[in-house]
Design a protein around this motif. Structure first.
Motif, PDB file in Angstrom:
ATOM      1  N   LEU A 207       0.818  -1.203   0.000  1.00 18.77           N
ATOM      2  CA  LEU A 207       0.000   0.000   0.000  1.00 18.77           C
ATOM      3  C   LEU A 207       0.858   1.263   0.000  1.00 18.77           C
ATOM      4  O   LEU A 207       0.483   2.284  -0.581  1.00 18.77           O
ATOM      5  N   ASN A 208       2.020   1.207   0.654  1.00 14.56           N
ATOM      6  CA  ASN A 208       2.885   2.375   0.773  1.00 14.56           C
ATOM      7  C   ASN A 208       4.072   2.352  -0.182  1.00 14.56           C
ATOM      8  O   ASN A 208       4.921   3.258  -0.125  1.00 14.56           O
ATOM      9  N   GLY A 209       4.145   1.325  -1.049  1.00  9.72           N
ATOM     10  CA  GLY A 209       5.227   1.259  -2.031  1.00  9.72           C
ATOM     11  C   GLY A 209       6.600   1.130  -1.396  1.00  9.72           C
ATOM     12  O   GLY A 209       7.579   1.718  -1.894  1.00  9.72           O
ATOM     13  N   ILE A 210       6.688   0.364  -0.324  1.00  6.93           N
ATOM     14  CA  ILE A 210       7.973   0.180   0.376  1.00  6.93           C
ATOM     15  C   ILE A 210       8.661  -1.062  -0.173  1.00  6.93           C
ATOM     16  O   ILE A 210       8.080  -2.159  -0.191  1.00  6.93           O
ATOM     17  N   SER A 211       9.888  -0.911  -0.618  1.00  5.03           N
ATOM     18  CA  SER A 211      10.639  -2.035  -1.174  1.00  5.03           C
ATOM     19  C   SER A 211      11.178  -2.911  -0.048  1.00  5.03           C
ATOM     20  O   SER A 211      11.249  -2.498   1.111  1.00  5.03           O
ATOM     21  N   ASP A 212      11.583  -4.142  -0.397  1.00  4.26           N
ATOM     22  CA  ASP A 212      12.135  -5.064   0.599  1.00  4.26           C
ATOM     23  C   ASP A 212      13.384  -4.487   1.254  1.00  4.26           C
ATOM     24  O   ASP A 212      13.622  -4.682   2.450  1.00  4.26           O
TER      25      ASP A 212
END
Length: 230
Positions: A207-212
């Motif tokens: 949802l927040n576009g946070i990468s690994d």
């Protein structure tokens, strides 16, 4: 003489106010749910069912100024239309509120010590209001509440012929739209704390576009969006 107050709250005390003027009377309606049947060659019989849900009706005013009989301080007293706006917002949410009729202690205090006389979840069944006659600016209102009973579907599992069901305590707290990260927070801990399931961290991540690669470098103070509806 002990002072009594009426408090209305929403979303686990996230919204809370005390009625600035106590109603002259508090009408509480409790009735049975019995039914009568006519049986041939026997006559009328009466079956007793569970009682109907309690209803509470109160009539009072939202004052436009701090009269001597107003029970809240100048800093806590809102304008009449602010009270109306809050109640209408609660009605539109389609979620229950909480009604507390108590002694001097506020519902937020840790140790009310026998002050609470009535504390229940309730639905707003009716809310009507009108401006008082004259130029006072006060609003007269009538509010009817009905006791709300939490319910939920129960998942069952058959294990070797035995039916097992697991229930969880219902929660009337809504999921916030956003969350501000604190020191030590991870997406897993946020999902566990706010959503009740740590494995839902991937939903928050997407949802927040946070990468690994960013999962271990979340900045303190960053505001993230949370999934709504569970």
């Amino acid at each position: 003489m002990e002072e009594y107050g009426i408090y209305l709250s929403f979303n686990n005390l996230m919204d809370l106010f005390r009625l600035p003027v106590n109603p002259e009377t508090l009408e509480i309606k409790e009735s049975g749910n019995s039914k009568s049947y006519d049986i041939i060659d026997f006559g009328e019989i009466n079956t007793i069912s569970a009682p109907k849900l309690m209803e509470i009706t109160l009539d009072s005013i939202f004052p436009a100024q701090n009269y001597p009989f107003v029970l809240v301080s100048d800093t806590s007293l809102m304008t009449p239309f602010e009270y109306v706006k809050i109640i209408k917002k609660w009605m539109e949410s389609k979620k229950p509120i909480r009604f507390v009729f108590s002694g001097i202690a506020s519902p937020k205090e840790q140790n009310p010590k026998n002050s609470v006389a009535l504390n229940m979840a309730a639905s707003i069944e009716n809310f009507s209001w009108k401006l008082s006659a004259g130029n006072s600016g006060d609003i007269e209102y009538s509010l009817t509440l009905k006791k709300y009973v939490f319910y939920q579907a129960i998942a069952v599992k058959v294990d070797k012929g035995e039916v097992k069901a697991e229930t969880k305590r219902p929660n009337d707290k809504a999921i916030p739209a956003t969350y501000k990260l604190k020191a030590g927070d991870t997406l897993w801990s946020v999902a566990k704390k706010v959503l009740g399931d740590g494995s839902k961290y991937k939903v928050i991540q997407k949802l927040n576009g946070i990468s690994d690669s960013q999962l271990t470098k979340l900045p303190v103070g960053k505001v993230i969006k949370l999934p709504q509806g569970g």
